[in-house]
Write a protein that holds these residues in place. Structure first.
Motif, PDB file in Angstrom:
ATOM      1  N   GLY A   1      -3.592   6.331  -5.977  1.00 19.95           N
ATOM      2  CA  GLY A   1      -3.143   5.039  -5.392  1.00 19.95           C
ATOM      3  C   GLY A   1      -2.895   5.050  -3.893  1.00 19.95           C
ATOM      4  O   GLY A   1      -2.594   4.220  -3.231  1.00 19.95           O
ATOM      5  N   LEU A   2      -2.915   6.350  -3.335  1.00 20.89           N
ATOM      6  CA  LEU A   2      -2.587   6.577  -2.161  1.00 20.89           C
ATOM      7  C   LEU A   2      -3.735   6.215  -1.041  1.00 20.89           C
ATOM      8  O   LEU A   2      -5.038   6.618  -1.373  1.00 20.89           O
ATOM      9  CB  LEU A   2      -2.005   8.044  -1.708  1.00 20.89           C
ATOM     10  CG  LEU A   2      -0.799   8.570  -2.413  1.00 20.89           C
ATOM     11  CD1 LEU A   2      -0.534  10.191  -2.212  1.00 20.89           C
ATOM     12  CD2 LEU A   2       0.309   7.762  -1.518  1.00 20.89           C
TER      13      LEU A   2
ATOM     14  N   ARG B   1       1.006  -1.259  -0.130  1.00 15.84           N
ATOM     15  CA  ARG B   1      -0.038   0.073  -0.078  1.00 15.84           C
ATOM     16  C   ARG B   1       0.846   1.271  -0.025  1.00 15.84           C
ATOM     17  O   ARG B   1       2.222   1.176   0.189  1.00 15.84           O
ATOM     18  CB  ARG B   1      -0.995   0.092   1.221  1.00 15.84           C
ATOM     19  CG  ARG B   1      -1.664  -1.347   1.464  1.00 15.84           C
ATOM     20  CD  ARG B   1      -2.800  -1.133   2.369  1.00 15.84           C
ATOM     21  NE  ARG B   1      -2.291  -0.720   3.681  1.00 15.84           N
ATOM     22  CZ  ARG B   1      -1.846  -1.648   4.772  1.00 15.84           C
ATOM     23  NH1 ARG B   1      -1.635  -2.912   3.882  1.00 15.84           N
ATOM     24  NH2 ARG B   1      -1.526  -1.052   5.869  1.00 15.84           N
ATOM     25  N   TYR B   2       0.234   2.447  -0.192  1.00 14.26           N
ATOM     26  CA  TYR B   2       0.948   3.358  -0.368  1.00 14.26           C
ATOM     27  C   TYR B   2       0.347   4.693   0.631  1.00 14.26           C
ATOM     28  O   TYR B   2      -0.989   4.794   0.569  1.00 14.26           O
ATOM     29  CB  TYR B   2       1.084   4.000  -1.739  1.00 14.26           C
ATOM     30  CG  TYR B   2       1.911   3.153  -2.562  1.00 14.26           C
ATOM     31  CD1 TYR B   2       3.106   2.935  -2.676  1.00 14.26           C
ATOM     32  CD2 TYR B   2       0.906   2.189  -3.219  1.00 14.26           C
ATOM     33  CE1 TYR B   2       3.775   2.112  -3.353  1.00 14.26           C
ATOM     34  CE2 TYR B   2       1.624   1.176  -4.114  1.00 14.26           C
ATOM     35  CZ  TYR B   2       2.769   1.025  -4.172  1.00 14.26           C
ATOM     36  OH  TYR B   2       3.586   0.018  -4.904  1.00 14.26           O
ATOM     37  N   GLY B   3       1.167   5.639   1.159  1.00 11.67           N
ATOM     38  CA  GLY B   3       0.692   6.493   2.152  1.00 11.67           C
ATOM     39  C   GLY B   3       1.439   7.791   1.973  1.00 11.67           C
ATOM     40  O   GLY B   3       2.679   7.773   1.252  1.00 11.67           O
ATOM     41  N   ILE B   4       0.925   8.951   2.451  1.00 12.29           N
ATOM     42  CA  ILE B   4       1.546  10.191   2.476  1.00 12.29           C
ATOM     43  C   ILE B   4       1.543  10.886   3.664  1.00 12.29           C
ATOM     44  O   ILE B   4       0.529  10.726   4.316  1.00 12.29           O
ATOM     45  CB  ILE B   4       0.872  11.009   1.302  1.00 12.29           C
ATOM     46  CG1 ILE B   4       1.873  12.483   1.126  1.00 12.29           C
ATOM     47  CG2 ILE B   4      -0.466  11.427   1.799  1.00 12.29           C
ATOM     48  CD1 ILE B   4       1.101  13.058  -0.291  1.00 12.29           C
TER      49      ILE B   4
ATOM     50  N   ARG C   1      -8.598  17.773  -2.152  1.00 13.27           N
ATOM     51  CA  ARG C   1      -7.005  17.404  -2.393  1.00 13.27           C
ATOM     52  C   ARG C   1      -6.818  15.803  -2.007  1.00 13.27           C
ATOM     53  O   ARG C   1      -5.835  15.182  -2.701  1.00 13.27           O
ATOM     54  CB  ARG C   1      -6.190  18.434  -1.766  1.00 13.27           C
ATOM     55  CG  ARG C   1      -6.260  19.887  -2.031  1.00 13.27           C
ATOM     56  CD  ARG C   1      -5.675  20.169  -3.639  1.00 13.27           C
ATOM     57  NE  ARG C   1      -6.487  19.687  -4.483  1.00 13.27           N
ATOM     58  CZ  ARG C   1      -7.626  20.463  -4.884  1.00 13.27           C
ATOM     59  NH1 ARG C   1      -8.037  21.567  -4.062  1.00 13.27           N
ATOM     60  NH2 ARG C   1      -8.358  19.908  -5.975  1.00 13.27           N
ATOM     61  N   ILE C   2      -7.408  15.514  -0.744  1.00 16.59           N
ATOM     62  CA  ILE C   2      -7.196  14.070  -0.595  1.00 16.59           C
ATOM     63  C   ILE C   2      -7.892  13.033  -1.585  1.00 16.59           C
ATOM     64  O   ILE C   2      -7.095  12.095  -1.665  1.00 16.59           O
ATOM     65  CB  ILE C   2      -7.645  13.981   1.117  1.00 16.59           C
ATOM     66  CG1 ILE C   2      -6.876  14.691   2.116  1.00 16.59           C
ATOM     67  CG2 ILE C   2      -8.171  12.366   1.462  1.00 16.59           C
ATOM     68  CD1 ILE C   2      -7.406  14.716   3.366  1.00 16.59           C
ATOM     69  N   GLU C   3      -8.997  13.510  -2.046  1.00 15.65           N
ATOM     70  CA  GLU C   3      -9.397  12.789  -3.123  1.00 15.65           C
ATOM     71  C   GLU C   3      -8.410  12.608  -4.223  1.00 15.65           C
ATOM     72  O   GLU C   3      -8.353  11.585  -4.837  1.00 15.65           O
ATOM     73  CB  GLU C   3     -10.873  13.127  -3.524  1.00 15.65           C
ATOM     74  CG  GLU C   3     -11.514  12.259  -4.284  1.00 15.65           C
ATOM     75  CD  GLU C   3     -12.970  12.598  -4.387  1.00 15.65           C
ATOM     76  OE1 GLU C   3     -13.611  11.743  -5.116  1.00 15.65           O
ATOM     77  OE2 GLU C   3     -13.593  13.512  -3.778  1.00 15.65           O
TER      78      GLU C   3
END
Length: 387
Positions: free
Chosen positions: A330-331, A230-233, A322-324
């Motif tokens: 893919g975050l 998975r990917y995160g920020i 912005r989150i969307e």
């Protein structure tokens, strides 16, 4: 897809101003403004849990309290919240790290997550007795995580590596569930380590186009290993009822910081060996000018703080937009923070999360509370409609 949100524990202290710390930068007056006591950190943790955050990131370094000990204490004042414990391979053996995480999982009933921090600053690493260079640290992290992962699978491990040596290592208990491993890094040496070992790859908050390119790179490396992750920020947030209020708060955060202070911090950060830090510095340019580097993405935090240096700034709807936008890349995991951390958790949790829930992008980890349509108020003739 339901997005996952984590908050941040300011274990060097908190403030109504930007809190320094990390990457060799002194934490400043935050410890005097709101000390990182168990009581205050407990307030933040309980609030994050109630608002719907999955977990809280706890940093590592000489400038803050130890993450393992601090979060272990906070498991007693929370019920569901998970703790994303940052730690540095090489400062403890992989067998001990695997054992500690296993104990933590059992005693907390599965509430530990691990943020593996290879270490970007040789000067700080040497203070802990670690004299490897940056490339050597990543090579050691690779061997370290190989041992940890093997132990968690129940294997007996013997490794005579370049940096890690264990013989007949084995755990008497296995963690249940196996802790998720979070890993970040923007350098060429970091990508292959994440591809082989991490469950979640983390990036700092860069503009969407830059994030997209980074994710493409990591996805390719991960696929070559026959794995997925998975990917995160990692971002700060300043979200308010109106855009004007949010930007006014961003301006206030910088208003009390002198140009001399900014120059001093920037000079220190330019000595960093971290590729991620270099990218953060390129975004802010070291000046107060043109800090909105992408719609609602503000690089002002990075003028005075090492590490994650950007914030989402705007109305609740704008921040949700912005989150969307990031989610479309893919975050799926967002690690957020704001100053002060207690109040900003509520601004985001009560302002942005309901919007994302209405869009079908988020649900509360504990499930939706059952709301009564009416409440009984003593000494009134009729039930009152709940609002």
């Amino acid at each position: 897809m339901s997005l996952t949100f984590h908050w941040f524990l300011p274990t060097s202290g908190d403030s109504r101003d930007i809190v320094g710390g990390g990457h060799g930068v002194a934490p400043g007056a935050a410890a005097r403004a709101r000390p990182a006591t168990t009581a205050y950190l407990g307030q933040i943790a309980r609030s994050a849990e109630q608002l719907g955050f999955e977990g809280v990131l706890t940093p590592t370094g000489a400038w803050c309290e130890d993450a393992w000990i601090t979060t272990a204490m906070l498991t007693e004042v929370t019920e569901r919240l998970k703790f994303l414990v940052a730690f540095r391979p090489g400062l403890l053996s992989p067998t001990l790290a695997a054992h500690m995480a296993t104990t933590y999982q059992r005693l907390s009933q599965g509430r530990v997550l691990l943020n593996v921090v290879t270490g970007g600053e040789s000067a700080e690493q040497r203070a802990y007795g670690d004299f490897l260079d940056k490339e050597g640290r990543y090579a050691r992290t690779d061997e370290f995580l190989h041992v940890v992962r093997s132990l968690w699978r129940g294997e007996t491990v013997t490794l005579d590596g370049e940096h890690v040596r264990v013989e007949g290592a084995k755990l008497n208990r296995l963690p249940d569930p196996i802790p998720q491993v979070y890993f970040g890094g923007s350098s060429a040496a970091a990508g292959p380590v994440s591809a082989k070992h991490s469950d979640v790859y983390l990036t700092w908050g860069e503009p969407p186009a830059q994030v997209a390119r980074k994710l493409e790179w990591i996805r390719g490396l991960t696929a070559a290993e026959g794995r997925t992750q998975r990917y995160g920020i990692r971002l700060h947030t300043i979200t308010r009822d109106t855009s004007e209020e949010a930007w006014a708060e961003a301006s206030r955060l910088l208003r009390g910081i002198s140009d001399d202070e900014i120059a001093k911090v920037q000079a220190g950060l330019h000595r960093s060996e971290s590729e991620g830090q270099r990218r953060m510095l390129a975004l802010n340019g070291g000046t107060r000018d043109r800090l909105e580097i992408s719609p609602n993405l503000w690089a002002g935090v990075g003028l005075i703080r090492g590490g994650a240096g950007t914030a989402l700034v705007g109305s609740h709807t704008e921040v949700a937009d912005r989150i969307e936008e990031y989610a479309a890349l893919g975050l799926s995991e967002f690690i957020l923070s704001g100053y002060p951390h207690l109040e900003e958790a509520y601004w985001f949790g009560e302002g942005v999360l309901p919007i994302l829930r209405a869009r079908g992008l988020w649900h509360h980890p504990a499930g939706e509370p059952a709301l009564r349509d009416t409440v009984i108020v003593p000494f009134t003739p009729e039930p009152v409609r709940a609002s």
